[in-house]
Design a protein around this motif. Structure first.
Motif, PDB file in Angstrom:
ATOM      1  N   PHE A  53       0.843  -1.187   0.000  1.00  0.00           N
ATOM      2  CA  PHE A  53       0.000   0.000   0.000  1.00  0.00           C
ATOM      3  C   PHE A  53       0.882   1.241   0.000  1.00  0.00           C
ATOM      4  O   PHE A  53       1.800   1.348   0.813  1.00  0.00           O
ATOM      5  N   TYR A  54       0.606   2.164  -0.918  1.00  0.00           N
ATOM      6  CA  TYR A  54       1.415   3.377  -1.069  1.00  0.00           C
ATOM      7  C   TYR A  54       0.549   4.617  -0.906  1.00  0.00           C
ATOM      8  O   TYR A  54      -0.494   4.736  -1.542  1.00  0.00           O
ATOM      9  N   ASP A  55       0.997   5.541  -0.064  1.00  0.00           N
ATOM     10  CA  ASP A  55       0.347   6.844   0.071  1.00  0.00           C
ATOM     11  C   ASP A  55       0.853   7.753  -1.043  1.00  0.00           C
ATOM     12  O   ASP A  55       2.061   7.856  -1.258  1.00  0.00           O
ATOM     13  N   THR A  56      -0.071   8.410  -1.733  1.00  0.00           N
ATOM     14  CA  THR A  56       0.334   9.318  -2.818  1.00  0.00           C
ATOM     15  C   THR A  56      -0.305  10.689  -2.717  1.00  0.00           C
ATOM     16  O   THR A  56      -0.069  11.536  -3.571  1.00  0.00           O
ATOM     17  N   TYR A  59       1.486  13.901  -3.505  1.00  0.00           N
ATOM     18  CA  TYR A  59       2.024  14.095  -4.852  1.00  0.00           C
ATOM     19  C   TYR A  59       0.950  14.146  -5.925  1.00  0.00           C
ATOM     20  O   TYR A  59       1.223  14.510  -7.064  1.00  0.00           O
ATOM     21  N   SER A  60      -0.259  13.718  -5.611  1.00  0.00           N
ATOM     22  CA  SER A  60      -1.302  13.601  -6.628  1.00  0.00           C
ATOM     23  C   SER A  60      -2.638  14.076  -6.079  1.00  0.00           C
ATOM     24  O   SER A  60      -2.967  13.806  -4.923  1.00  0.00           O
ATOM     25  N   THR A  61      -3.406  14.743  -6.913  1.00  0.00           N
ATOM     26  CA  THR A  61      -4.767  15.097  -6.524  1.00  0.00           C
ATOM     27  C   THR A  61      -5.772  14.120  -7.110  1.00  0.00           C
ATOM     28  O   THR A  61      -6.909  14.064  -6.657  1.00  0.00           O
ATOM     29  N   ARG A  62      -5.362  13.356  -8.094  1.00  0.00           N
ATOM     30  CA  ARG A  62      -6.272  12.398  -8.733  1.00  0.00           C
ATOM     31  C   ARG A  62      -6.520  11.175  -7.866  1.00  0.00           C
ATOM     32  O   ARG A  62      -7.640  10.698  -7.757  1.00  0.00           O
ATOM     33  N   VAL A  63      -5.466  10.655  -7.268  1.00  0.00           N
ATOM     34  CA  VAL A  63      -5.580   9.504  -6.379  1.00  0.00           C
ATOM     35  C   VAL A  63      -4.834   9.807  -5.089  1.00  0.00           C
ATOM     36  O   VAL A  63      -3.872  10.560  -5.085  1.00  0.00           O
ATOM     37  N   THR A  64      -5.306   9.221  -3.997  1.00  0.00           N
ATOM     38  CA  THR A  64      -4.634   9.443  -2.713  1.00  0.00           C
ATOM     39  C   THR A  64      -3.748   8.267  -2.319  1.00  0.00           C
ATOM     40  O   THR A  64      -2.861   8.423  -1.491  1.00  0.00           O
TER      41      THR A  64
END
Length: 121
Positions: A53-56, A59-64
């Motif tokens: 599981f990766y937190d994003t 860095y991204s507004t499209r996916v968390t």
């Protein structure tokens, strides 16, 4: 005796976004909900799956988050998705933005080529 040829594992990159319902919970409530309502369904209905599981969200507004799944075969992957859809994970706690599913070095496997795109330095 020749070695038995096996199908490559299935890898799925599940791009997900948290929902307001998930974010309204405290961090402890989130972990409790995940451990009691999502994990048991996965463990009860699947075999041969692993995840990371990766937190994003920073860095991204499209996916968390990106949940990477590896399944021993397509059947194990289908059971995983069916299990997740029966929990609040699917569309209550998270929105599944996209599923990118493939097999590692599939092109090279198909044509009997070296896996030149897999690089370690």
């Amino acid at each position: 005796m020749p070695a038995e040829k096996t199908a490559p594992p299935v890898t799925a990159f599940m791009l997900i976004k948290t929902t307001p319902e998930w974010l309204a919970m405290t961090p402890r409530e989130r972990m409790d909900a995940f451990v009691t309502r999502v994990v048991p369904a996965i463990e009860a209905r699947t075999t041969g799956v692993r995840s990371r599981f990766y937190d994003t969200e920073f860095y991204s507004t499209r996916v968390t988050d990106v949940w990477v799944w590896e399944a021993d075969d397509h059947g194990a992957y289908q059971l995983l998705i069916d299990a997740l859809r029966e929990t609040p994970f699917w569309d209550r706690y998270f929105k599944v933005v996209d599923l990118l599913v493939g097999t590692e070095n599939g092109y090279a496997r198909t044509y009997g080529l070296d896996t030149v795109a897999t690089i370690a330095t």
